[in-house]
Design an enzyme around this catalytic site. Structure first.
Site, mmCIF file in Angstrom:
data_model
loop_
_atom_site.group_PDB
_atom_site.id
_atom_site.type_symbol
_atom_site.label_atom_id
_atom_site.label_comp_id
_atom_site.label_asym_id
_atom_site.label_seq_id
_atom_site.Cartn_x
_atom_site.Cartn_y
_atom_site.Cartn_z
ATOM 1 N N CYS A 111 -9.059 -1.548 -21.242
ATOM 2 C CA CYS A 111 -9.280 -1.174 -22.642
ATOM 3 C C CYS A 111 -10.146 0.063 -22.726
ATOM 4 C CB CYS A 111 -9.919 -2.314 -23.424
ATOM 5 S SG CYS A 111 -11.636 -2.581 -23.020
ATOM 6 N N THR A 166 -1.999 4.497 16.379
ATOM 7 C CA THR A 166 -2.198 3.301 17.201
ATOM 8 C C THR A 166 -1.780 2.062 16.430
ATOM 9 O OG1 THR A 166 -4.005 4.350 18.362
ATOM 10 C CG2 THR A 166 -3.943 1.951 18.418
#
Lengths: 383, 383
Positions: B327, B239
């Site tokens: 990190c 849709t």
């Protein structure tokens, strides 16, 4: 005829004159665990009864009760008048939907006024079931369903036993605070101590902004899981960022972990004095990492006077993991957010630190001031 | 408390007009644009309106059409896999892209490689500019697709799209050229008319999240990736998300009224000067006075620092930036920054600051002064 849950407790029965204290604590904890449900609680001799609940919620109620320490078995049962017609009707009700299974009836008769003897009761109830329910058979050696009829003031028909955690009711073993990291071990340590009746709070040390807020949220999620076993949980979050920065700036890196752990214990001891915790709890296991060797533990322990309980000290990791899975904290613990220890971790931590060297390193810091500053950062999260 | 948002390359705040347009559309014109009734026709008008505005921003009206998707990742997947799947034997085709792509392109090309296609990843220079000679030398008789990123999402490096496209087409005009214009669309005006397909995403230019487009030359054909109801000429079943598409069209309308390039570039130069004044020239990765860059991104590196820690320090004052790489030892190193020859320490310490027309010079001052104190704090403890 009334559907109910019969709660049986084990170790509490061995208590002497203070048995009622334990039973009352258990009843209180049961009430707390069921606060989201409509149900009432009644004490009878040697048992606690949960009744007047919506039977659609029975499974949810049993799940909640399974986490209450001090309960050995939850038995699903019917309570009826102490006459044979009522007992037979309740037995049929208990055996509904048991087609194709084998069963056995056992009877106990503490009300000796009752018209039949125990073997007679069993025989009559068994015959009634066989006559009225199709496709069930008797097997006295290994039955699928063990139906127990107990005649007291009223009669009870028990048809399903759920084995529970055992232990002692939370609150009967004093108050302790667990040093809760985001890892696997500390929630398990808290669980074990709560199981021995200790009312547990948590202290979490974080180093935000060196770690993310996700690491803290992970600990909050762990505390929430634990609270199901501890009937509530207060989590004290403390920033040790300043302390870590000071250690990094001033001390030899291999002592970072042991120095930091001494700070953590000191802060925890202060909080304990303030909040009334009688002991601290850690998830340490001998030799697991550098800070958990006997030398390191000696050095950290030296910083405080309060008893520090380490229920996992002799436990292998695999067993800890098994327990973490059992209490459903494992999947939270293994989420990849670093807790406060790892980001500053020295490449080569001291494995066998000596107390004299640790004290020499610590002399470089304004310990009292740093502890006080950390205590200023305490944030309380009630779960 | 104000928010200082410097992560506009990740996503932008939608224009107020866009938010109103989408919500009104959801309320008033909620029909399915594929429905045959007049109400559906109303919704379909919005799709036409958006397509027309999108093409107008790139000045491509007439020869191109628009397939709406859920964003850049889907558009790039459709372009790359949809092109490869047109060929009977995927093992016989050759696809070229660069080492400096967003994962939606690089991972799609790697997928083709796993399916047996021949693939090449062309290198970039220290500014992130694709090595055109290398690209052209890789072209073979069976090269069917060249896909490259117009503006890199981590550094802002701006490729000379027209030059690259023309050079490829000069060797073989049948090679399909796909440009990932996600970061450049609505910020830079350039002639992309040589390209066969262009990927764009609404939320990068103040449109709604969850909607994007693949702009296709009318003559280009594709094998759809999704099977379903055959919406959008069979190219993208599902849709049609009319309200969001309408919002995307609205955002384009606003851009067309006041194209933001000059404003952004002015602010970017201000930011650049502030940063170089505070930290020197060496920290800058996005060297806007030496090469072509988009006007909204500045990448910079603090060698030896962990960018994630800086990010969390700034976050404490509601300043939001992006770290070049995580990190955390658990996170994957996914940065393309090392492709420009940046050292690992610089990649670990990389921050991306990305502005929008909502960014003020005061915001920039606030950011730079807080960044200065954060960097100072980390340098002091030698992290």
């Amino acid at each position: 005829m009334k559907k109910l849950l019969l709660i049986r407790y084990g170790e509490i029965n061995l208590k002497g004159s203070n048995r009622n204290y334990f039973i009352n604590s258990l009843a209180c904890n049961i009430k707390y665990a069921l606060k989201g449900f409509k149900a009432s609680i009644r004490k009878i001799q040697g048992r606690i009864i949960v009744e007047d609940y919506d039977k659609d919620y029975e499974d949810a109620i049993v799940s909640a009760l399974k986490k209450v320490f001090g309960i050995v078995y939850i038995t699903k049962a019917f309570e009826t008048k102490a006459d044979m017609d009522s007992v037979k009707a309740a037995s049929l009700e208990a055996m509904i939907n048991k087609q194709g299974l084998t069963f056995k009836v056992e009877s106990k008769r503490s009300n000796k006024q009752f018209e039949l003897t125990s073997p007679e009761i069993s025989k009559a109830v068994g015959a009634h079931i066989l006559r009225n329910i199709e496709n069930v058979k008797v097997n006295v050696h290994e039955p699928d369903v063990l139906l127990t009829v107990e005649i007291r003031q009223n009669a009870y028909v028990y048809y399903e036993n759920v084995h529970c955690e055992c232990g002692l009711p939370v609150g009967t073993g004093g108050r302790g605070a667990v040093l809760l990291s985001g890892g696997i071990d500390s929630p398990v340590a808290a669980y074990l101590m709560a199981k021995r009746g200790m009312k547990i709070s948590g202290i979490h040390f974080h180093s935000y902004p060196y770690t993310s807020l996700n690491a803290k949220q992970k600990t909050v999620d762990l505390a929430k899981k634990l609270s199901e076993y501890t009937q509530g949980f207060a989590l004290y979050c403390v920033s040790v960022t300043k302390i870590q920065e000071n250690i990094i700036k001033n001390c030899r890196s291999e002592y970072l972990t042991v120095l930091l752990r001494r700070f953590m214990l000191r802060i925890a001891e202060k909080l304990a004095q303030e909040k009334g915790f009688q002991a601290l709890i850690t998830g340490e296991s001998l030799g697991q990492v550098a800070s958990q060797t006997v030398e390191s533990i000696t050095c950290t322990n030296e910083a405080v006077k309060i008893p520090v309980f380490r229920p996992l000290i002799g436990t292998d990791k695999v067993d800890t993991v098994r327990m973490a899975c059992h209490i459903d904290t494992y999947d939270i613990s293994i989420k990849p957010f670093e807790d406060c220890c790892t980001i500053f971790l020295p490449r080569h931590p001291a494995i066998k630190p000596s107390i004299s060297k640790v004290l020499a390193e610590e002399k470089k810091l304004d310990v009292q001031n740093l502890v006080d500053q950390a205590l200023q950062t305490v944030e309380i999260i009630k779960l | 408390m104000s928010i200082y948002y410097f992560d506009n390359a990740a996503t932008t705040r939608a224009y107020d007009e866009v938010i109103t347009a989408v919500s009104d559309f959801e309320k008033d014109i909620y029909a399915n644009p594929s429905s045959l009734h007049a109400f559906g026709g109303e919704a379909y008008k919005a799709v036409d309106y958006a397509a027309s505005n999108i093409l107008e921003v790139l000045n491509l009206k007439g020869k191109y059409n628009v397939v709406f998707t859920c964003g850049a990742t889907e558009s790039a997947n459709l372009a790359i896999k949809g092109t490869a799947n047109k060929f009977n034997d995927i093992k016989k085709i050759h696809v070229i892209t660069s080492v400096f792509e967003h994962p939606c392109v690089s991972e799609s090309v790697k997928y083709l490689n796993r399916c047996g296609a021949e693939t090449d990843f062309v290198g970039v220079d220290k500014y992130g500019m694709i090595n055109l000679n290398e690209l052209l030398s890789k072209i073979k008789p069976n090269t069917k697709l060249v896909s490259f990123i117009w503006v890199n999402n981590e550094t802002g490096a701006l490729q000379q799209a027209q030059k690259i496209t023309e050079a490829v087409k000069n060797i073989n005009k049948n090679i399909i050229v796909h440009i990932d214009a996600t970061q450049g669309f609505g910020k830079i005006q350039a002639d992309l008319s040589g390209a066969d397909m262009i990927t764009v995403s609404a939320h990068k230019f103040h449109g709604p999240k969850g909607v994007g487009a693949l702009i296709m030359k009318n003559s280009v054909t594709l094998q759809p990736v999704l099977s379903g109801g055959g919406q959008q000429k069979g190219l993208r079943s599902g849709t049609v998300n009319a309200p969001s598409i309408y919002g995307m069209g609205k955002a384009c309308e606003i851009l067309l009224g006041d194209f933001p390039y000059n404003k952004l570039r002015e602010k970017q130069e201000y930011l650049y000067e502030k940063i170089t004044a505070a930290f020197g020239d060496d920290v800058i990765n996005t060297r806007i006075f030496e090469a072509d860059y988009a006007p909204h991104i500045i990448s910079l590196s603090f060698e030896g620092l962990k960018s994630e820690v800086l990010l969390h320090m700034l976050e404490q004052d509601n300043i939001y930036v992006s770290s070049g790489s995580a990190c955390s030892s658990h996170a994957k190193h996914s940065s393309v920054l090392n492709q420009t020859g940046l050292s690992k320490a610089k990649v670990d310490g990389a921050l991306r600051i990305s502005i929008s027309e909502f960014t003020s010079n005061n915001d920039i001052d606030f950011l730079v002064s807080h960044l200065e104190s954060a960097v100072k704090r980390l340098r002091e403890i030698g992290l």
